[in-house]
Design an enzyme around this catalytic site. Structure first.
Site, short mmCIF file in Angstrom:
data_model
loop_
_atom_site.label_atom_id
_atom_site.label_comp_id
_atom_site.label_asym_id
_atom_site.label_seq_id
_atom_site.Cartn_x
_atom_site.Cartn_y
_atom_site.Cartn_z
N LYS A 215 -0.71 3.32 9.88
CA LYS A 215 -1.00 1.92 10.19
C LYS A 215 -0.84 1.63 11.68
O LYS A 215 -0.10 2.32 12.39
CB LYS A 215 -0.17 1.00 9.30
CG LYS A 215 -0.71 1.11 7.86
CD LYS A 215 -0.47 -0.03 6.96
CE LYS A 215 -1.30 0.20 5.68
NZ LYS A 215 -0.67 -0.36 4.50
N ARG A 247 3.09 5.57 -0.18
CA ARG A 247 1.62 5.70 -0.19
C ARG A 247 1.19 6.31 1.14
O ARG A 247 1.38 5.69 2.19
CB ARG A 247 1.00 4.32 -0.40
CG ARG A 247 -0.52 4.31 -0.50
CD ARG A 247 -1.04 2.89 -0.68
NE ARG A 247 -2.48 2.86 -0.84
CZ ARG A 247 -3.36 2.89 0.16
NH1 ARG A 247 -2.93 2.94 1.40
NH2 ARG A 247 -4.66 2.85 -0.08
N1 HH2 Z 1 -2.60 -0.31 2.30
C1 HH2 Z 1 -3.95 -0.20 2.34
C2 HH2 Z 1 -4.70 -0.28 1.16
N2 HH2 Z 1 -4.10 -0.42 -0.03
N3 HH2 Z 1 -2.14 -0.67 -1.31
C3 HH2 Z 1 -0.80 -0.78 -1.38
N4 HH2 Z 1 -0.19 -0.93 -2.58
N5 HH2 Z 1 -0.01 -0.73 -0.25
C4 HH2 Z 1 -0.55 -0.58 1.00
O1 HH2 Z 1 0.20 -0.57 2.00
C5 HH2 Z 1 -1.98 -0.47 1.10
C6 HH2 Z 1 -2.75 -0.52 -0.10
C7 HH2 Z 1 -4.62 0.00 3.64
O2 HH2 Z 1 -4.65 1.34 4.01
P1 HH2 Z 1 -5.88 2.32 3.78
O3 HH2 Z 1 -6.16 2.51 2.35
O4 HH2 Z 1 -5.65 3.55 4.54
O5 HH2 Z 1 -7.10 1.58 4.52
P2 HH2 Z 1 -8.31 0.66 4.05
O6 HH2 Z 1 -7.78 -0.56 3.38
O7 HH2 Z 1 -9.01 0.34 5.35
O8 HH2 Z 1 -9.16 1.45 3.10
#
Ligand code: HH2
Length: 265
Positions: A215, A247
């Site tokens: 992040k 995660r």
């Molecule tokens: N962060 C993201 C997406 N989903 N779900 C939970 N439970 N907790 C989190 O911190 C979280 C999440 C964002 O990260 P990422 O999946 O890498 O990116 P994007 O939303 O751009 O696909």
């Protein structure tokens, strides 16, 4: 289904596979369903307890996609994995969650904490585990000067209310975990305080998920674009303060670090 704390003992790693063109850290990498399914299998071989598949980016500033588009992205991946890999579906849409659960997913990871789709609670019902996450505002605007008087207390109060709502909708409490939503309408200082004061969330009595991996707060802190070391440090710090599920995008280094941190603990 056994209680979520038995299914996912502390610490458990949740690997991330974003089937999106625009996710902030792995956008475009897993758009091909064979590549995405291969990545998910590899994550389990490397020690992930579950793999979180998502078809919609929630990065700051992003617009949502339709359920049809989300299904078009994730269903081919879920079909390839069948029931061979423990799967979580990262969605706030009932139609997408339903398709994933029909294909063997066991957890619904809803970044809107059941505020996005009024039909999602019924789909989760008694068939799946559920992650309720805190978000301040919506992805398009959430990073525009987020303010809290007491970020840990406010996030905990929100999650306590969403937990009560989920239970009132018939989802057994023992299937639910909570997530402070690192980066979702929070400054660097807010994100750090949420981990530092994780005890405030733990007091709600549910397993806590933390997703600090890759992040932008980590980039702001380190000034580096290589966020692996920073991600591992954040995951270990969250684990030591009581997080159960971490995660992460880079499974092997996190599993190794958490194995050692767990052995010391
Ligand atoms: N962060 C993201 C997406 N989903 N779900 C939970 N439970 N907790 C989190 O911190 C979280 C999440 C964002 O990260 P990422 O999946 O890498 O990116 P994007 O939303 O751009 O696909």
């Amino acid at each position: 289904m056994i209680p979520i704390e038995e299914r996912f003992p502390r610490p458990s790693v949740m690997g991330v596979v974003n089937v999106t063109p625009d996710s902030f850290s792995d956008g475009g990498v897993h758009l091909d369903p064979d590549a995405a399914a291969g990545a998910a299998r590899r994550m389990v071989e490397e020690g992930a307890a579950i793999v979180d598949v998502g078809g919609e980016s929630t990065r700051p500033g992003s617009d949502g996609v339709s359920a049809e588009e989300e299904l078009r992205r994730v269903v081919p991946v879920l079909d390839r994995l069948g029931r061979e890999v423990p799967l979580s579906i990262d969605t706030s849409k009932a139609a997408v969650a339903r398709a994933a659960l029909e294909r063997g997913a066991i957890l619904v990871n809803d970044v809107t904490a059941l505020q996005g789709d009024p039909e999602l609670a019924e789909v989760v019902g008694s068939n799946a585990y559920l992650c309720l996450m805190h978000m301040h505002g919506a992805p398009r605007t959430m990073q525009a000067e987020p303010r809290y008087d007491d970020v840990a207390a406010e996030v905990a109060a929100f999650l306590e209310a969403r937990l009560a709502f989920a239970v009132a909708q018939g989802i057994p409490e023992e299937r639910i975990c909570l997530d402070p939503g690192i980066g979702f309408g929070k400054t660097v200082a807010h994100n750090l305080e949420l981990v530092r004061r994780l005890d405030v969330l733990l007091a709600l009595g549910r397993p806590v998920v933390v997703g600090f991996s890759r992040k932008s707060s980590l980039r702001k802190l380190t000034g580096s674009d290589d966020l692996l070391g920073a991600s591992v440090a954040a995951a270990v710090a969250a684990f030591e303060r009581g997080a159960t599920i971490l995660r992460v995008h880079d499974v092997k280094p996190h599993v190794d670090a958490l194995t050692v941190a767990g052995a010391i603990a």
